[in-house]
Scaffold this active site. Sequence first.
Site, PDB file in Angstrom:
ATOM      1  CG  ASN A  95      34.547  -1.157 -48.195  1.00  0.00           C
ATOM      2  OD1 ASN A  95      34.156  -0.177 -48.839  1.00  0.00           O
ATOM      3  ND2 ASN A  95      34.260  -2.391 -48.522  1.00  0.00           N
ATOM      4  CG  ASP A  97      34.092  -3.112 -43.824  1.00  0.00           C
ATOM      5  OD1 ASP A  97      34.980  -3.941 -44.090  1.00  0.00           O
ATOM      6  OD2 ASP A  97      33.229  -2.764 -44.662  1.00  0.00           O
ATOM      7  CG  HIS A 112      38.645   6.001 -48.745  1.00  0.00           C
ATOM      8  ND1 HIS A 112      37.527   5.810 -49.517  1.00  0.00           N
ATOM      9  CD2 HIS A 112      39.512   6.717 -49.527  1.00  0.00           C
ATOM     10  CE1 HIS A 112      37.685   6.385 -50.709  1.00  0.00           C
ATOM     11  NE2 HIS A 112      38.896   6.922 -50.743  1.00  0.00           N
ATOM     12  CB  CYS A 123      51.981  13.112 -31.354  1.00  0.00           C
ATOM     13  SG  CYS A 123      51.063  11.614 -30.975  1.00  0.00           S
ATOM     14  CB  CYS A 142      51.734  13.161 -27.460  1.00  0.00           C
ATOM     15  SG  CYS A 142      50.072  13.683 -27.947  1.00  0.00           S
ATOM     16  N   GLY A 179      32.074  -3.863 -56.341  1.00  0.00           N
ATOM     17  CA  GLY A 179      31.136  -3.147 -55.466  1.00  0.00           C
ATOM     18  C   GLY A 179      31.489  -1.700 -55.203  1.00  0.00           C
ATOM     19  CB  SER A 181      29.310   4.110 -57.110  1.00  0.00           C
ATOM     20  OG  SER A 181      30.091   5.007 -56.346  1.00  0.00           O
ATOM     21  CB  ALA A 223      29.574  -8.797 -53.806  1.00  0.00           C
TER      22      ALA A 223
END
Length: 237
Positions: A95, A97, A112, A123, A142, A179, A181, A223
Site C-alpha cells: 500500500n 497509504d 510500492h 537527481c 537540485c 488483504g 489478491s 480484516a
Amino acid sequence: MPKNIFVLTGAGISAESGLGTFRDKHGDGIWARFDPMRLATPEAFAHDPETVLAFYDARRQNVGNARPNAAHFALARLERGLSARGDALTLVTQNIDDLHERAGSREVIHMHGELNKARCQMCGAVRRWTEDLGLSHACADCAFVGGLRPHVVWFGEMPLHMDDIDRALRRANLFVAIGTSGAVYPAAGFVAEARALGASTCEINLEAADNASSFDEARYGPASETVPAWVEELLAT
Ligand code: OAD
C-alpha cells in the site's frame, strides 16, 4: 527459537478505512474504473503528466481523509508485543497509504512506494510531499522544475527495498499475507519463497486469493475482525 514473523499487507487492509481496492470479484475495483496503462506507467506519465498527477492528487486526498482501522492498530500492537519478548516482525506493505504508520507501526517497508513522498526524476532525491503535485514545482535538492513525480512504483518498474525483503523472507518462520489478491508479482510470489525456506504460511483475506493454494492456513472475513483476533491469539502463545 525466536519468532520471526513476516507480514505482507495489501489494499484489503485499508478497505474498511474507505480506500478502494484494485480488483475484486464484483468488478468495481480501482483498476476496473480507471485504466492503469493510462495512469500508472512511466509511459503514461511521459505522455500525459497532468492526468497522472491529478489521479495521484485525488488518491493523496482520499488517504488524508481516511483513518486507520482496527487491523492497522492490531499490527502496531503486534510489533510492540513481539519486540517486548525478543521476537521480530517485518511488515511489508504494497500500500502507498500511511495508515500503518498512523496506527503506530514503527517499521514499515513500502515496496510500492509512498503517496506522501515525491521523487525528482533529475537527481533522484525523495522528499515528503503532502500537497498536490504540479509541473511547476521545483525540486528542493537540485532546483529542476517539472521533474517531480509521485514516489510510487508503476507498472513496469522494480518494487523498492527488495534486498531487505529477501533477507526478511529468509529468516521468517511464519509468513502471513493480509488483504492482498495474490495477483501482482513479485509480492504474490513471497509466500512460495517463504514456504520453500521452511516457514508456515497463513492467508488472512476477505476471500481466497489467486495464490490461496500456497498457504497452509486461511482465515476469511473482514480484516478489522480477523486481524485483531489473529494478533491476540499470537501474542497469547
Ligand atoms: P487487490 O485490490 O488486488 O486485492 C485486494 C484484496 O483484499 C482482495 O483479495 C480482497 O478480497 C481483499 N479484501 C477486500 N476487502 C477486504 C477486507 N475488508 N478485509 C480483508 N480483505 C479484504 O489489492 P493488492 O493485492 O494490494 O500496485 O494489489 C496489489 C497491487 O496491485 C497494488 O499494490 C497496486 C495494484 O496494481 C501498484 O500500483 C504497483
